[in-house]
Scaffold this motif. Structure first.
Motif, PDB file in Angstrom:
ATOM      1  N   GLY A   9      38.451 -40.174 135.424  1.00 57.93           N
ATOM      2  CA  GLY A   9      39.714 -40.733 135.891  1.00 57.93           C
ATOM      3  C   GLY A   9      39.756 -40.890 137.398  1.00 57.93           C
ATOM      4  O   GLY A   9      40.248 -41.900 137.927  1.00 57.93           O
ATOM      5  N   ALA A  10      39.203 -39.906 138.113  1.00 58.68           N
ATOM      6  CA  ALA A  10      39.242 -39.951 139.581  1.00 58.68           C
ATOM      7  C   ALA A  10      38.383 -41.090 140.122  1.00 58.68           C
ATOM      8  O   ALA A  10      38.725 -41.700 141.147  1.00 58.68           O
ATOM      9  CB  ALA A  10      38.774 -38.613 140.152  1.00 58.68           C
ATOM     10  N   LEU A  11      37.271 -41.394 139.467  1.00 59.63           N
ATOM     11  CA  LEU A  11      36.393 -42.460 139.952  1.00 59.63           C
ATOM     12  C   LEU A  11      37.061 -43.828 139.902  1.00 59.63           C
ATOM     13  O   LEU A  11      36.703 -44.733 140.668  1.00 59.63           O
ATOM     14  CB  LEU A  11      35.105 -42.491 139.124  1.00 59.63           C
ATOM     15  N   THR A  12      38.012 -44.014 138.996  1.00 55.21           N
ATOM     16  CA  THR A  12      38.723 -45.288 138.926  1.00 55.21           C
ATOM     17  C   THR A  12      39.957 -45.313 139.827  1.00 55.21           C
ATOM     18  O   THR A  12      40.313 -46.367 140.372  1.00 55.21           O
ATOM     19  CB  THR A  12      39.146 -45.591 137.484  1.00 55.21           C
ATOM     20  N   LEU A  13      40.629 -44.160 139.991  1.00 60.27           N
ATOM     21  CA  LEU A  13      41.893 -44.131 140.724  1.00 60.27           C
ATOM     22  C   LEU A  13      41.722 -43.814 142.210  1.00 60.27           C
ATOM     23  O   LEU A  13      42.473 -44.322 143.036  1.00 60.27           O
ATOM     24  CB  LEU A  13      42.837 -43.110 140.088  1.00 60.27           C
ATOM     25  N   LEU A  14      40.733 -42.969 142.569  1.00 65.44           N
ATOM     26  CA  LEU A  14      40.582 -42.562 143.967  1.00 65.44           C
ATOM     27  C   LEU A  14      40.316 -43.740 144.899  1.00 65.44           C
ATOM     28  O   LEU A  14      40.952 -43.841 145.957  1.00 65.44           O
ATOM     29  CB  LEU A  14      39.472 -41.517 144.086  1.00 65.44           C
ATOM     30  N   PRO A  15      39.391 -44.660 144.566  1.00 69.41           N
ATOM     31  CA  PRO A  15      39.197 -45.799 145.470  1.00 69.41           C
ATOM     32  C   PRO A  15      40.459 -46.647 145.620  1.00 69.41           C
ATOM     33  O   PRO A  15      40.722 -47.188 146.705  1.00 69.41           O
ATOM     34  CB  PRO A  15      38.078 -46.604 144.798  1.00 69.41           C
ATOM     35  N   LEU A  16      41.246 -46.746 144.546  1.00 67.02           N
ATOM     36  CA  LEU A  16      42.491 -47.514 144.625  1.00 67.02           C
ATOM     37  C   LEU A  16      43.496 -46.835 145.546  1.00 67.02           C
ATOM     38  O   LEU A  16      44.194 -47.502 146.325  1.00 67.02           O
ATOM     39  CB  LEU A  16      43.074 -47.674 143.220  1.00 67.02           C
ATOM     40  N   LEU A  17      43.568 -45.512 145.476  1.00 72.62           N
ATOM     41  CA  LEU A  17      44.438 -44.772 146.399  1.00 72.62           C
ATOM     42  C   LEU A  17      43.944 -44.910 147.835  1.00 72.62           C
ATOM     43  O   LEU A  17      44.745 -45.050 148.768  1.00 72.62           O
ATOM     44  CB  LEU A  17      44.486 -43.299 145.998  1.00 72.62           C
ATOM     45  N   GLY A  18      42.629 -44.874 148.023  1.00 77.35           N
ATOM     46  CA  GLY A  18      42.078 -45.081 149.359  1.00 77.35           C
ATOM     47  C   GLY A  18      42.394 -46.460 149.904  1.00 77.35           C
ATOM     48  O   GLY A  18      42.695 -46.619 151.091  1.00 77.35           O
ATOM     49  N   ALA A  19      42.350 -47.471 149.025  1.00 74.65           N
ATOM     50  CA  ALA A  19      42.702 -48.828 149.443  1.00 74.65           C
ATOM     51  C   ALA A  19      44.161 -48.911 149.857  1.00 74.65           C
ATOM     52  O   ALA A  19      44.501 -49.552 150.867  1.00 74.65           O
ATOM     53  CB  ALA A  19      42.418 -49.811 148.310  1.00 74.65           C
ATOM     54  N   ALA A  20      45.049 -48.265 149.095  1.00 80.97           N
ATOM     55  CA  ALA A  20      46.472 -48.275 149.436  1.00 80.97           C
ATOM     56  C   ALA A  20      46.720 -47.567 150.766  1.00 80.97           C
ATOM     57  O   ALA A  20      47.532 -48.030 151.588  1.00 80.97           O
ATOM     58  CB  ALA A  20      47.275 -47.608 148.318  1.00 80.97           C
ATOM     59  N   ALA A  21      46.013 -46.465 151.000  1.00 78.88           N
ATOM     60  CA  ALA A  21      46.177 -45.750 152.271  1.00 78.88           C
ATOM     61  C   ALA A  21      45.653 -46.581 153.434  1.00 78.88           C
ATOM     62  O   ALA A  21      46.251 -46.597 154.527  1.00 78.88           O
ATOM     63  CB  ALA A  21      45.456 -44.405 152.200  1.00 78.88           C
ATOM     64  N   ALA A  22      44.548 -47.290 153.218  1.00 77.19           N
ATOM     65  CA  ALA A  22      43.966 -48.086 154.299  1.00 77.19           C
ATOM     66  C   ALA A  22      44.875 -49.222 154.734  1.00 77.19           C
ATOM     67  O   ALA A  22      44.825 -49.655 155.890  1.00 77.19           O
ATOM     68  CB  ALA A  22      42.613 -48.638 153.861  1.00 77.19           C
ATOM     69  N   VAL A  23      45.718 -49.703 153.832  1.00 74.42           N
ATOM     70  CA  VAL A  23      46.618 -50.803 154.173  1.00 74.42           C
ATOM     71  C   VAL A  23      47.587 -50.406 155.277  1.00 74.42           C
ATOM     72  O   VAL A  23      47.914 -51.218 156.165  1.00 74.42           O
ATOM     73  CB  VAL A  23      47.386 -51.277 152.917  1.00 74.42           C
ATOM     74  N   VAL A  24      48.055 -49.174 155.264  1.00 74.93           N
ATOM     75  CA  VAL A  24      49.099 -48.751 156.210  1.00 74.93           C
ATOM     76  C   VAL A  24      48.536 -48.043 157.432  1.00 74.93           C
ATOM     77  O   VAL A  24      49.289 -47.713 158.347  1.00 74.93           O
ATOM     78  CB  VAL A  24      50.112 -47.822 155.498  1.00 74.93           C
ATOM     79  N   LEU A  25      47.230 -47.799 157.469  1.00 79.30           N
ATOM     80  CA  LEU A  25      46.634 -47.078 158.585  1.00 79.30           C
ATOM     81  C   LEU A  25      46.147 -48.042 159.659  1.00 79.30           C
ATOM     82  O   LEU A  25      45.834 -49.197 159.373  1.00 79.30           O
ATOM     83  CB  LEU A  25      45.453 -46.233 158.100  1.00 79.30           C
ATOM     84  N   PRO A  26      46.057 -47.587 160.919  1.00 81.08           N
ATOM     85  CA  PRO A  26      45.463 -48.429 161.967  1.00 81.08           C
ATOM     86  C   PRO A  26      43.972 -48.609 161.722  1.00 81.08           C
ATOM     87  O   PRO A  26      43.344 -47.870 160.941  1.00 81.08           O
ATOM     88  CB  PRO A  26      45.726 -47.634 163.251  1.00 81.08           C
ATOM     89  N   HIS A  27      43.385 -49.579 162.419  1.00 77.11           N
ATOM     90  CA  HIS A  27      42.003 -49.963 162.131  1.00 77.11           C
ATOM     91  C   HIS A  27      41.010 -48.804 162.246  1.00 77.11           C
ATOM     92  O   HIS A  27      40.203 -48.593 161.329  1.00 77.11           O
ATOM     93  CB  HIS A  27      41.587 -51.113 163.046  1.00 77.11           C
ATOM     94  N   PRO A  28      40.994 -48.006 163.339  1.00 79.99           N
ATOM     95  CA  PRO A  28      40.009 -46.907 163.403  1.00 79.99           C
ATOM     96  C   PRO A  28      40.165 -45.909 162.261  1.00 79.99           C
ATOM     97  O   PRO A  28      39.176 -45.417 161.718  1.00 79.99           O
ATOM     98  CB  PRO A  28      40.305 -46.262 164.759  1.00 79.99           C
TER      99      PRO A  28
END
Length: 505
Positions: A9-28
Motif C-alpha cells: 500500500g505504501a509503495l502506491t500511496l507514498l509517491p502520491l503524497l510526496g507529489a502533493a507535498a512537492a506542489v506546495v513547497l519551494p523549489h529547493p
C-alpha cells in the motif's frame, strides 16, 4: 497486517503524497522531498522482494472489500521484478535530477527561460506512484486508472522541455488518450461478458465461455490500445519526437520506465485475465511480425541519425520489437508446452528489465552531453570522451546490455528466447535476433565511437569549460546505471525463479 502487506500500500500511496507535498513547497525543498521519497520507496521495495524471493505472495485488500468490489494489490513475481528495477533506476535518476537541476527542463520567468523546472518533482513522483500501482493492481479497472496516471504525468514531463517540446507532447497526448479509449473499450466488453474486473475472476469466467468471440474482440482492442502506448511499430511515430525533445532526465524516465507500464498491462491481459482463446493465434503472429519489423526498421532508422538523442530514441523502437517476438511462443495453447511459454515469458521480462536500466543510462548520458555542449549532433560531440571519460565508460557498459552481450539481462532474455524458439522450431527467430544484434552494434558504434576520437576543441565552446563538481557527480550517477546493467545480468536465474511466484500457470 504484515510489513510486506503494508509496503504494498505504501509503495502506491507514498509517491502520491510526496507529489502533493512537492506542489506546495519551494523549489529547493522539492528536490529534498524527491530524494527522501525515492530513498523511502527503495527501502519499502526490499521487504516485497524478500517475501517474493522466499516463494510467498504478498497480497493486500484495501478497505476490507474483496473482489470484485475492492482494490486488490498483488506483489507477485512480475510486480516484484519491475518494482525492483523501477526503484533502482528511479533512485539514481532522482539523485541525478537533484544534483543537476537544469536537467529537469526550463520554464518561462518574467524575463527569460530559466533552467530547472519546479514542476518536475510533483509530476515525476506522481508518475512513480502510477508505475507502482500498475505493477501491483489485481483488477483491470485499477490497471486502467494507474496507466492513465502514468500517461498524463509523462505527457506533462515531456512538455517541461520548453517550446520545442510542446508539439511532441501534444502528439503524445493524443496517442495516449486514443490508446486509453481502446483499452477501456476492451475492459468494458470483458466486464459485460464476465461481470467482474478482477483478473483471476475474469480468467475463471472466460474459461467456461462457449463463444470466445467477445473475449477475442476485447483482447484485440486492448492490445491495439496498449500497442499505441508502448510505441510498437507502426504506432511509433510519437515516440522519437517526444523522447528526444524531453528534458535530459525525463527521456530516461520515459524510455526506461514509462514504456514498461504498458508492457506489464499487456502481459496481465494476455496471461492473467484472458485464458488461451481459440482463434487468437493470428493475433500472436501479427504481434510477432510487427516485432520483427520494429527490430529491423528501428535499427536501420537509428543508423541514419546524426543526432545522439534521436539515435537512442530509434533504438528504443528496435528494442521494443524484441518483446513482441516472443508472442508467437507465449501461449501454451499454440505449442502445447507450458515450459516453452514460461521461457518466452521470462525472456520478455528479462529483456524489458535489462532495457530499463541500460536505456536509462544511455539516454541520461546523451542528455548530459546535450546540456553540457548545447547540442546533441554527433559530429559536434566528436572527442567528448577526452573531457568525460567516466561518461563514455558508462555508455559502453550500457551498450553491452542493449546488445545483449554477456553479462547482462539482455543476454539472458535473448538466450531464453532462442531456447524457446528451438523448442518450438521457430528458426526464423534466430535470423531476427542475429540481424538485430548486428544492427544494434552498428548504431551504438555510430553514436559512441566519434566521442572517443580526438578533435580540436575551440576555447570558446561549452565543451572546453571546466567540468564542475556537480557535473562530475552526475557522471557518477550515469556510471551507476552502467554498472547496474552488468550487475543485474548476474541475477538472471533469480529473476526466473521470482517470476514463478503468482504466475498464471
Amino acid at each position: 497486517m504484515t510489513f510486506p502487506q503494508f509496503a504494498l500500500g505504501a509503495l502506491t500511496l507514498l509517491p502520491l503524497l510526496g507529489a502533493a507535498a512537492a506542489v506546495v513547497l519551494p523549489h529547493p525543498a522539492r528536490r529534498i522531498t524527491g530524494v527522501v521519497t525515492a530513498v523511502v520507496i527503495a527501502l519499502l521495495t526490499v521487504p516485497v522482494l524478500v517475501t517474493v524471493t522466499s516463494g510467498e505472495l504478498p497480497e493486500l485488500v484495501l478497505g476490507g472489500f474483496d473482489a470484485p468490489l475492492g482494490i486488490h494489490l498483488r506483489g507477485d513475481g512480475l510486480a516484484a521484478v519491475f518494482l525492483g528495477v523501477t526503484s533502482l533506476v528511479g533512485l539514481i535518476l532522482t539523485g541525478y535530477a537533484a544534483i543537476l537541476p537544469k536537467s529537469t527542463g526550463t520554464f518561462l520567468s518574467a524575463t527569460a527561460w530559466v533552467p530547472g523546472h519546479p514542476g518536475f518533482w510533483p509530476l515525476w513522483l506522481g508518475c512513480w506512484s502510477g508505475l507502482n500501482a500498475v505493477y501491483l493492481s489485481g483488477d483491470l479497472f485499477n490497471l486502467y486508472v494507474a496507466l492513465e496516471l502514468v500517461g498524463l504525468t509523462a505527457v506533462a514531463l515531456v512538455a517541461l522541455g520548453g517550446r520545442k517540446s510542446w508539439e511532441p507532447a501534444l502528439r503524445y497526448l493524443f496517442v495516449a488518450v486514443l490508446g486509453s479509449l481502446l483499452f477501456l473499450a476492451g475492459v468494458g466488453l470483458l466486464a459485460s461478458v464476465t461481470g467482474t474486473l478482477d483478473l483471476q475472476q475474469t480468467r475463471e469466467a472466460l474459461g467456461g465461455l462457449e463463444d470466445p468471440t467477445p473475449a477475442l474482440l476485447a483482447l484485440t482492442l486492448m492490445t491495439i490500445g496498449l500497442g499505441m502506448k508502448v510505441a510498437l511499430l507502426p504506432m511509433h511515430r510519437w515516440l522519437v519526437p517526444a523522447h528526444s525533445s524531453a528534458p535530459s532526465v525525463v527521456s530516461p524516465i520515459l524510455s526506461g520506465l514509462v514504456l514498461k507500464a504498458a508492457l506489464v498491462v499487456l502481459l496481465r491481459c494476455w496471461l492473467w485475465a484472458v485464458p488461451v482463446l481459440a482463434g487468437a493465434e493470428w493475433l500472436t503472429w501479427l504481434l510477432g511480425g510487427l516485432g520483427t519489423a520494429a527490430v529491423l526498421a528501428g535499427s536501420v532508422l537509428a543508423l541514419r541519425q546524426d543526432r545522439l538523442k534521436p539515435l537512442v530514441a530509434y533504438s528504443t523502437i528496435a528494442q521494443i520489437g524484441y518483446w513482441f517476438l516472443a508472442f508467437p511462443l507465449l501461449l501454451p495453447g499454440e505449442n502445447d508446452d507450458a515450459e516453452l511459454a514460461s521461457g518466452a515469458y521470462g525472456a520478455v521480462v528479462a529483456l524489458a528489465a535489462g532495457h530499463a536500466i541500460a536505456k536509462a543510462g544511455l539516454f541520461t548520458a546523451a542528455g548530459f552531453l546535450k546540456d553540457r555542449c548545447g547540442t546533441d549532433e554527433i559530429a559536434a560531440l566528436r572527442g567528448a570522451g577526452a573531457h568525460h571519460p567516466t561518461l563514455i565508460l558508462a555508455m559502453g557498459l550500457c551498450a553491452v546490455g542493449l546488445l545483449g552481450l554477456p553479462i547482462s539481462l539482455g543476454f539472458t532474455g535473448k538466450w531464453q528466447l532462442a531456447t524457446a524458439a528451438v523448442g518450438a522450431e521457430h528458426w526464423w527467430l534466430f535470423l531476427v535476433l542475429a540481424a538485430g544484434t548486428l544492427l544494434s552494434a552498428g548504431y551504438l558504434l555510430r553514436g559512441i565511437a566519434p566521442l572517443l576520437m580526438q578533435a580540436e576543441v575551440d576555447d570558446n565552446t561549452p565543451a572546453a569549460n571546466p567540468v564542475t563538481v556537480r557535473e562530475r557527480t552526475g557522471e557518477l550517477a550515469v556510471l551507476l546505471l552502467g554498472v547496474a546493467t552488468l550487475a543485474t545480468g548476474l541475477l538472471g536465474a533469480w529473476v526466473s525463479t521470482m517470476l514463478e511466484v503468482g504466475s498464471w500457470w
